[in-house]
Write an enzyme that holds these catalytic residues in place. Structure first.
Site, short mmCIF file in Angstrom:
data_model
loop_
_atom_site.label_atom_id
_atom_site.label_comp_id
_atom_site.label_asym_id
_atom_site.label_seq_id
_atom_site.Cartn_x
_atom_site.Cartn_y
_atom_site.Cartn_z
N TYR A 20 48.93 29.19 40.16
CA TYR A 20 48.71 29.06 41.74
C TYR A 20 48.30 30.58 42.16
CZ TYR A 20 48.66 26.42 46.08
OH TYR A 20 48.35 25.71 47.34
N LYS A 40 43.55 0.84 31.34
CA LYS A 40 42.34 1.44 30.82
C LYS A 40 42.71 2.95 30.51
CE LYS A 40 38.33 -0.19 30.20
NZ LYS A 40 37.81 -1.37 29.41
#
Length: 475
Positions: A60, A115
């Site tokens: 970060y 999926k």
């Protein structure tokens, strides 16, 4: 069939005489309980080893600023510096969810999660399910809203998988996104189903002693899967005039003015080039046909339809969860090979054999789009895999859980993309195969570690598993 509660299903399962209906009732009941127990099927985990406080400056701020500016200078770096290059958006408006129709925007989430689960388990991919509310003020789904959403979200993804969109919007959305979106777009209900049907048909014809170029093929249904399958079969060498598509009004032909409106470009084309004998009814068209491919509704195919077909007829009855005709009935009527879309019946012709490897090959090769040639290459790879081992009329397809199948599909797709100039020439199919095997193996090992640590919800108690084994014919 309305799902039972799990306890009711366990107590009443022996009352249901038909094995297919029995499995369907039990699996629906177990599915509701299993989904609630797990609160969905997917979640994200860190892919980096070091996350202690001093490393947050790398992942970060301030270190990640270098990633942002590098991508600003060269957008292609977003595919290598972030997870974008291995992440698929699974997008729906939930207007045509499996066989259940319009399920409202959040209603498609279970299928989209499924999926995403399969993309991870079978293809080593990341996938994000996205159910989009595209309704206008009158409650109708607006395809332009779905297109705009995908275009706006596309910088986060390497490819887009469209799913469960009603027609004709599904064609409009696909064609518009293929034209305007900067990443590959795949409509799995249409293109994915077509690819796997082609693979299954190649193997079925091999067993029947027939050739793709010389057979007459009838479709029962003219939705996304059937129209896409017809188009892909034509691209594979089937004579267009030897194909007949049927919908609820009869056969598609040059006289069908109802397909001349906006949004039906695929059907306009098919009306003009198929059905050279100008059949008007399904019964007439199927008589003497070599192949019947159905993707419509339960029970629409009768034994007499199959009896009227040519010798060594092939029947693909793909409606889910209940096929147009059960395999035993079609075989009794004279079919030599019968396939369905169900995993618990022989010869499952399901797009889960295609999309994980296809999208893996697309992302690993850096392909700019997905062509018919790439889909045909994938179908050939699936067919080759199905011919190993016990290749017989009751076993024409490879096992969906074999990692080598999906890696082979990925390699075939990558090779075809390079051959067509849709991917960099440096994309080596052998490297794609090796990387796919590694990525799929990583997902399997990670899951095994979580399972052994007791960190995953499980419903494998004695009574559930006893009935599960009995119903599925394994006990």
């Amino acid at each position: 069939m309305k799902p039972f509660g799990l306890k009711e299903a366990l107590s009443r399962i022996d009352e249901i005489p038909d094995s297919g209906a029995k499995r369907t009732a039990f699996l629906k009941a177990l599915s509701l309980v299993a989904h609630e127990n797990c609160r969905g099927k997917i979640h994200t985990l860190p892919s980096v080893a070091r996350i202690e406080p001093e490393w947050l400056g790398v992942w970060y701020t301030p270190g990640v600023s270098a990633v942002s500016t590098a991508i600003r200078g060269d957008r292609s770096k977003s595919f290598t510096l972030t997870s974008r290059g291995s992440t698929v958006a699974v997008v729906t408006d939930s207007t045509r969810v499996l066989g259940d129709g319009d399920c409202t925007p959040p209603g498609g989430m279970g299928v989209m999660e499924g999926k995403a689960l399969l993309m991870s388990w079978l293809g080593g991919l990341n996938a994000v399910p996205l159910c989009v509310d595209t309704r206008d003020a009158g409650g109708a789904s607006d395809p332009a809203k779905l297109v705009d959403f995908v275009l706006a979200a596309s910088p986060s993804f390497g490819a887009v998988n469209l799913e469960d969109i009603s027609q004709p919007n599904c064609y409009t959305v696909l064609e518009e996104l293929k034209r305007r979106c900067g990443i590959p777009v795949w409509h799995d209900d249409a293109q994915g189903t077509a690819c796997v049907i082609l693979a299954g048909l190649m193997n079925a014809l091999e067993l029947a002693g027939k050739r793709l170029e010389g057979v007459r093929i009838v479709f029962l249904g003219a939705g996304a899967s059937c129209s896409a399958s017809a188009r892909l079969l034509i691209a594979s060498g089937v004579e267009p005039g030897q194909i007949v598509l049927n919908d609820s009004k009869g056969c598609l032909s040059r006289s069908r003015g109802d397909y001349m409106g906006e949004g039906f470009s695929w059907h306009r084309e098919l009306c003009g080039i198929t059905n050279s004998e100008q059949f008007q009814t399904f019964g007439d068209s199927v008589r003497g046909a070599d192949v019947l491919i159905a993707a419509s509704a339960p029970g629409l195919v009768e034994r007499e339809h199959v009896r009227s077909m040519a010798e060594k007829a092939i029947v693909f009855a793909c409606a889910n969860p209940v096929p147009e005709i059960y395999p035993e009935a079609a075989l009794e009527a004279g079919a030599v090979v019968v396939a369905t879309g169900r995993s618990d019946l022989p010869n499952q012709v399901n797009n889960c054999l295609g999309f994980p490897g296809i999208l893996k090959g697309v992302l690993l090769s850096g392909a700019a789009s997905i062509s018919d040639g790439m889909a045909i290459a994938a179908a050939r790879a699936i067919a080759r895999a199905g011919r190993s081992g016990d290749f017989s009329p009751g076993n024409i397809m490879p096992g969906v859980d074999e990692p080598g199948v999906h890696a082979a599909v990925a390699a075939a797709v990558a090779g075809q993309a390079v051959a067509e100039g849709l991917a960099p020439s440096l994309a080596d199919p052998q490297d794609v195969f090796r990387r796919a095997i590694e990525d799929i193996g990583l997902v399997r090992r990670s899951h095994e570690a979580l399972l052994e640590a007791g960190l995953l919800g499980d419903l494998s108690d004695g009574e559930v598993m006893r009935v599960f084994q009995k119903v599925m014919g394994k006990g």
